[in-house]
Design an enzyme around this catalytic site. Structure first.
Site, mmCIF file in Angstrom:
data_model
loop_
_atom_site.group_PDB
_atom_site.id
_atom_site.type_symbol
_atom_site.label_atom_id
_atom_site.label_comp_id
_atom_site.label_asym_id
_atom_site.label_seq_id
_atom_site.Cartn_x
_atom_site.Cartn_y
_atom_site.Cartn_z
ATOM 1 N N THR A 1 55.434 58.426 64.905
ATOM 2 C CA THR A 1 56.055 57.674 65.993
ATOM 3 C C THR A 1 54.953 57.157 66.913
ATOM 4 O O THR A 1 53.986 57.871 67.202
ATOM 5 C CB THR A 1 57.134 58.491 66.731
ATOM 6 O OG1 THR A 1 57.730 57.647 67.728
ATOM 7 C CG2 THR A 1 56.601 59.750 67.376
ATOM 8 N N GLU A 2 55.082 55.891 67.322
ATOM 9 C CA GLU A 2 53.989 55.172 67.983
ATOM 10 C C GLU A 2 53.503 55.871 69.248
ATOM 11 O O GLU A 2 52.357 55.699 69.659
ATOM 12 C CB GLU A 2 54.435 53.755 68.393
ATOM 13 C CG GLU A 2 54.832 52.853 67.285
ATOM 14 C CD GLU A 2 56.325 52.879 67.105
ATOM 15 O OE1 GLU A 2 56.851 53.908 66.610
ATOM 16 O OE2 GLU A 2 56.989 51.885 67.438
ATOM 17 N N ASN A 3 54.396 56.591 69.930
ATOM 18 C CA ASN A 3 53.982 57.194 71.192
ATOM 19 C C ASN A 3 53.111 58.425 70.990
ATOM 20 O O ASN A 3 52.669 59.015 71.967
ATOM 21 C CB ASN A 3 55.204 57.506 72.064
ATOM 22 C CG ASN A 3 56.224 58.372 71.372
ATOM 23 O OD1 ASN A 3 56.616 58.098 70.247
ATOM 24 N ND2 ASN A 3 56.637 59.432 72.011
ATOM 25 N N SER B 1 47.062 56.372 67.754
ATOM 26 C CA SER B 1 48.346 56.088 67.111
ATOM 27 C C SER B 1 48.353 54.696 66.487
ATOM 28 O O SER B 1 48.814 54.508 65.351
ATOM 29 C CB SER B 1 49.467 56.202 68.147
ATOM 30 O OG SER B 1 50.708 55.977 67.537
#
Lengths: 223, 244
Positions: free
Chosen positions: A48-50, A90
Site C-alpha cells: 500500500t502506497e502509504n 514506497s
C-alpha cells in the site's frame, strides 16, 4: 444465467492470475477485493502506497489503530512479516519495477493501453493521489472495470476522451463481460461470458476486438 | 546539544507570514495535530502567521488539524496529491470560491520532490505523469527509449511532523504507517519541529532503529498520547472548540 459479472466476481477472476510470491498493489475501491480471493497455496504480498508491505485484513469495528491504515485510509492489521517504510521508498517500489502487478479501476481504457482513471474533467476539485505513479513500474498493470458505463457507452475505446492517467500502460482488462489483453496497441479477446457471442461483445466495445485462437469461457463462481 | 522545546507555543513561534510549511501525515495517520493547533492558537492571538504555503498529501478532513488551519484563513496555497477525503468541505469550498491556490502533484512525485529537496538534488526525471495534463510545461527527455518528465525539488522553511520516540539530539522513530512523509519532510526544511509521543534519553533509541537521524531535526517537543485526527472527526470535533 449470468449476464454480467459483479465487481466481486471480477475481483475473483483477477485474483486467479496472481502467482505465488507476487508483490501486488491494489487500487482503492473494487480492486481492494482481489486480496480476498487468493487461490489456496499461493502467497502474495500486498503493497500500500502509504508505506506498508504485507498487511492483513481489516480489524473488527472498534479495534482500529489509525496509525495502521491503507491507501484508502481504511484500517488494516499487522501480519507476521509486515514491513513499514517511508513514502519515497514506497514509490521507489512502484516506479522502480519492483511490483509484479498493479490492479486499478478505470473510467476508460484505450486499445493503445492508455488509461483514464483520475479525473472526469475540469469541474470540481482535482485529485490524483498515487494513480499516475502506479501505472508506471509494475511489471503488469491490469484494470478491473464494467465493460460499459452506467448509460451503456463503451469504456474500452480507441482513444480516451477523459484526462489520461498514463500512456500505453495497461496490459490486461478484467471487465464485467470479458478478459482482454492489450498487445501491440490492439484489444485481444481471451475470455468471454459463455452466454455472449463475440459479435455481441464487439457491439459493446469501442475498438476492434481481435481473436487469436480459441476464446475461453469466462466462468466465475457465484460470490 | 539539546533540541528539546518545552511547550507547543515555543515550537511554532518562528513560523512567519508567507513561509512554506511541510506538514507530515497521510490523511490522519502521522498528522501532528497538536503542533497544528498550536499554530492556529498563535494566529488567533496575533494574526500571524498567514499566507502560508502548506505541503501535505491531502487537504484536511473535517474541522480539525490541517482542515482547521485552512478554515482559519492561514493558508493561501496548498501543494498536495489528493485534496479529497471523507469530509473535505473546508478546502473544497475555498477552492471552488477561488480563495486558495492548489498545486496538484502525483503522490510519488510529491514524495520524491521532498526527498530531492532534502538531498540537495534540484531536479530529477520520472516516468510519472508523462503524456498527462500534470506534465504540461515540464521538460521531457528520453532515456533508454522511454519518456520521462523533469520535476524539481521541494523545500520548506518549516516542517511539522509527528514521530513516536525522540531524544534531545533529534533522533526519531515513527509508529507504523504514521511514518509516511515524516522522514522526507524532516530532511527538506530549514527548521524541522517534531512532536514526539515520548522523549527518551540519548541511547534510549537503539541506533539500529533510528529512522530519522537527529541532523535533520531542529526541535523536539513531547506530546504524550497525541490525538488522532480520525478520532476527532468521528466525534465531530471542531477546532478551536475541541473538548479534550
Amino acid at each position: 444465467m449470468t449476464t454480467k459479472l459483479t465487481p466481486t466476481q471480477m475481483a475473483w477472476r483477477a485474483a486467479q492470475d496472481i502467482t505465488d510470491g507476487a508483490y501486488v498493489n491494489l487500487g482503492i475501491g473494487f480492486p481492494e477485493m482481489v486480496a480476498r480471493f487468493q487461490p489456496p497455496g499461493r502467497e502474495a504480498i500486498f503493497h500500500t502506497e502509504n508505506g506498508i508491505l504485507g498487511f492483513g485484513e481489516a480489524p473488527a469495528a472498534g479495534e482500529e489503530d489509525w496509525d495502521l491504515i491503507n491507501a484508502g485510509k481504511k484500517a488494516v492489521t499487522l501480519k507476521p512479516g509486515t514491513a513499514f517504510f517511508h513514502h519515497a521508498d514506497s514509490f521507489a517500489m512502484v516506479r522502480g519495477g519492483h511490483l509484479d502487478v498493479a490492479i486499478l479501476g478505470a473510467y476508460e481504457v484505450a486499445e493503445t493501453g492508455d488509461l483514464a482513471n483520475w479525473s472526469t474533467g475540469p469541474r470540481g476539485v482535482p485529485a490524483v493521489g498515487g494513480a499516475m505513479d502506479l501505472v508506471h513500474g509494475a511489471k503488469r498493470v491490469a484494470v478491473i472495470t464494467d465493460h460499459v458505463t452506467k448509460d451503456g457507452r463503451p469504456k474500452l475505446v480507441q482513444r480516451c476522451s477523459l484526462p489520461l492517467t498514463g500512456v500505453g500502460c495497461v496490459t490486461r482488462i478484467y471487465s464485467s463481460l470479458a478478459v482482454i489483453d492489450i498487445e501491440d496497441g490492439r484489444f485481444v479477446l481471451r475470455e468471454k461470458l459463455p452466454t455472449m457471442s463475440v459479435e455481441d461483445l464487439q457491439s459493446l466495445t469501442g475498438a476492434e476486438l481481435l481473436t487469436q485462437g480459441p476464446v475461453a469461457d469466462l466462468i466465475v463462481p457465484e460470490l | 546539544m539539546d533540541k528539546t522545546l518545552h511547550d507547543l507555543a515555543t515550537a511554532v513561534a518562528g513560523i512567519e507570514d508567507g513561509m512554506t510549511v511541510m506538514i507530515g501525515g497521510f490523511g490522519g495517520s502521522g498528522a501532528p495535530i497538536e503542533l497544528i493547533h498550536a499554530l492556529i492558537d498563535r494566529y488567533r492571538e496575533t494574526g500571524h502567521p498567514k499566507n502560508l504555503t502548506v505541503v501535505n498529501n491531502n487537504a484536511g478532513n473535517g474541522h480539525v488539524g490541517l482542515a482547521a488551519l485552512i478554515e482559519a484563513g492561514m493558508v493561501s496555497k496548498l501543494i498536495c496529491s489528493f485534496p479529497r477525503s471523507a469530509d473535505p468541505v473546508v478546502f473544497t469550498e475555498l477552492y471552488l470560491a477561488g480563495k486558495i491556490e492548489l498545486e496538484l502533484v502525483p503522490q510519488g512525485t510529491l514524495a520524491e520532490r521532498i526527498r530531492a529537496g532534502g538531498a540537495g538534488i534540484p531536479a530529477f526525471y520520472t516516468p510519472t505523469s508523462y503524456g498527462t495534463d500534470l506534465a504540461q510545461g515540464k521538460p521531457v527527455a528520453e532515456f533508454e527509449g522511454r519518456s520521462y518528465v523533469q520535476e524539481r525539488w521541494l523545500k520548506a522553511d518549516y516542517t511539522l511532523v509527528k514521530a513516536h520516540l525522540g531524544d534531545r539530539l533529534g533522533n526519531l522513530t515513527y509508529r507504523m504507517a504514521a511514518r509516511n512523509f515524516g522522514p522526507l519532510m524532516c530532511m527538506a526544511a530549514a527548521n524541522t519541529i517534531v512532536q514526539v509521543s515520548r522523549l527518551v534519553e540519548p541511547g534510549g533509541i537503539d541506533p539500529e532503529a533510528v529512522v530519522t537521524p537527529g541532523i535533520f531535526v531542529q526541535g523536539v517537543v513531547e506530546v504524550p498520547n497525541p490525538t488522532q485526527e480520525e478520532d476527532l472527526n468521528r466525534a465531530k470535533a471542531v477546532y478551536p472548540e475541541v473538548s479534550q
